[in-house]
Design a protein around this motif. Sequence first.
Motif, PDB file in Angstrom:
ATOM      1  N   VAL A   1       0.827  -1.213   0.000  1.00 19.16           N
ATOM      2  CA  VAL A   1       0.000   0.000   0.000  1.00 19.16           C
ATOM      3  C   VAL A   1       0.860   1.261   0.000  1.00 19.16           C
ATOM      4  CG1 VAL A   1      -1.967  -1.121   1.104  1.00 19.16           C
ATOM      5  CG2 VAL A   1      -0.193  -0.057   2.517  1.00 19.16           C
ATOM      6  N   ASN A   2       2.149   1.126   0.280  1.00 21.33           N
ATOM      7  CA  ASN A   2       3.052   2.283   0.277  1.00 21.33           C
ATOM      8  C   ASN A   2       3.848   2.396  -1.024  1.00 21.33           C
ATOM      9  OD1 ASN A   2       2.431   3.096   3.002  1.00 21.33           O
ATOM     10  ND2 ASN A   2       3.655   1.356   3.708  1.00 21.33           N
ATOM     11  N   LEU A   3       3.500   1.588  -2.009  1.00 23.95           N
ATOM     12  CA  LEU A   3       4.216   1.621  -3.282  1.00 23.95           C
ATOM     13  C   LEU A   3       4.073   3.002  -3.924  1.00 23.95           C
ATOM     14  CD1 LEU A   3       5.761  -0.091  -5.437  1.00 23.95           C
ATOM     15  CD2 LEU A   3       3.525  -0.507  -6.494  1.00 23.95           C
ATOM     16  N   GLU A   4       5.187   3.566  -4.342  1.00 20.44           N
ATOM     17  CA  GLU A   4       5.164   4.881  -4.980  1.00 20.44           C
ATOM     18  C   GLU A   4       4.683   4.744  -6.425  1.00 20.44           C
ATOM     19  OE1 GLU A   4       8.214   8.600  -5.990  1.00 20.44           O
ATOM     20  OE2 GLU A   4       8.829   6.974  -4.636  1.00 20.44           O
ATOM     21  N   ILE A   5       3.683   5.532  -6.778  1.00 20.70           N
ATOM     22  CA  ILE A   5       3.105   5.481  -8.117  1.00 20.70           C
ATOM     23  C   ILE A   5       3.714   6.600  -8.959  1.00 20.70           C
ATOM     24  CG2 ILE A   5       0.982   5.418  -9.461  1.00 20.70           C
ATOM     25  CD1 ILE A   5       1.191   3.234  -7.309  1.00 20.70           C
ATOM     26  N   SER A   6       4.189   6.262 -10.149  1.00 24.00           N
ATOM     27  CA  SER A   6       4.803   7.272 -11.010  1.00 24.00           C
ATOM     28  C   SER A   6       3.740   8.246 -11.525  1.00 24.00           C
ATOM     29  CB  SER A   6       5.521   6.607 -12.184  1.00 24.00           C
ATOM     30  OG  SER A   6       4.608   5.902 -12.991  1.00 24.00           O
TER      31      SER A   6
ATOM     32  N   VAL B   1      -8.950   4.120  -1.738  1.00 28.48           N
ATOM     33  CA  VAL B   1      -8.427   2.760  -1.574  1.00 28.48           C
ATOM     34  C   VAL B   1      -8.628   1.963  -2.856  1.00 28.48           C
ATOM     35  CG1 VAL B   1      -8.685   0.586  -0.315  1.00 28.48           C
ATOM     36  CG2 VAL B   1      -8.743   2.761   0.923  1.00 28.48           C
ATOM     37  N   GLN B   2      -9.821   2.071  -3.448  1.00 29.38           N
ATOM     38  CA  GLN B   2     -10.110   1.335  -4.675  1.00 29.38           C
ATOM     39  C   GLN B   2      -9.284   1.857  -5.853  1.00 29.38           C
ATOM     40  OE1 GLN B   2     -14.367   1.737  -5.102  1.00 29.38           O
ATOM     41  NE2 GLN B   2     -14.798  -0.005  -3.756  1.00 29.38           N
ATOM     42  N   VAL B   3      -9.191   3.166  -5.978  1.00 26.54           N
ATOM     43  CA  VAL B   3      -8.439   3.749  -7.090  1.00 26.54           C
ATOM     44  C   VAL B   3      -6.949   3.433  -6.960  1.00 26.54           C
ATOM     45  CG1 VAL B   3      -7.770   5.902  -8.227  1.00 26.54           C
ATOM     46  CG2 VAL B   3     -10.128   5.577  -7.446  1.00 26.54           C
ATOM     47  N   MET B   4      -6.427   3.522  -5.740  1.00 34.07           N
ATOM     48  CA  MET B   4      -5.005   3.256  -5.535  1.00 34.07           C
ATOM     49  C   MET B   4      -4.665   1.792  -5.800  1.00 34.07           C
ATOM     50  SD  MET B   4      -3.238   5.891  -5.017  1.00 34.07           S
ATOM     51  CE  MET B   4      -1.748   5.079  -4.452  1.00 34.07           C
TER      52      MET B   4
END
Length: 315
Positions: free
Chosen positions: A30-35, A188-191
């Motif tokens: 859940v802490n993954l960095e999204i580009s 939460v769903q979008v992430m």
Amino acid sequence: LNGRPLDLIGPPITLYHRAFSEFLENFEDVNLEISPDIFNWITDFIFAAAEFYDTEDERLEKIRDILSKKWTIDLIEYQDKSGIGHSCDGVFMCKIKNKLTAYIAFIEGKNEVGSGGCDPSIQGAIYYRDHWSQHRAQEIRNSCCVPSLIITVAGPWFCVLGAVFLNRVVVQPLTDTIPFTVNLRNDVQVMRIARLFQALDIAFDHLTSFYQKVELSSLPSDRRVFPYIQQAGFGKNAFSFTYICEILDDHSRPIWKAMRDDNNKMIVVKFALKYNAKAHIICAKKNYAPELLYYSDEEEAKRLGGYKMIIMEYI
């Protein structure tokens, strides 16, 4: 071997390439960095996935159009043995040595669940098999288990599978079937969907790097049908080993005979989701079981897709 029916199950694909378990770790983080570039089109993609389309081609063209903002997707046709032409709904490729092409991932989709007359995961597995079975891919196939991802689409439902080519093709789902019919106000769903594409992006990079470094071979290597992990222990207790053969003709119980490289002693290497090491040690002290030489910690098990590696004497 895709689990249909259930007796057609292969060994865990996470044992054959790190990219699969890495994808799982990233997708669950859940802490993954999204580009930023993925964030730029993720909402458009969700809208496109949830939309209704008159035809399968219309849906897949829209999906490819959005994904092409991040990745290059090709449509390539091939002929089967009877000369009939086929093409899947998208292929992610990379160029490697000798001007060869490696297939990183495949897309196979249907307009809606139940349409098209075929399960897209089965069709995607067939495309994986057929593409990697071509003569022009033989040098790569000789050298490794040719790991690839398969992305299936059925209406607004997506699934990611992994595939390897051992003595038979093994295809296994890496995710559940993920709905893109989400509430855009629900972070939460979008992430979760954003993490899916970020995890795919990292996996694509991992597989691209792998294929660009692979040592091509004109003859089949027997190493390609064995798990990638071939070392155990830490520090002075570390040792490497060489797989020899499977002990059981049962793909649901991955267990191999191997030889230690330091002293040439035969060992048994097995992989299990759960294992009672304490009970094994007690039995070994009473000569009821072979000596336990190694047992994965939780961190290593995570890298193996949840499987623990257990090594014991071969008797």
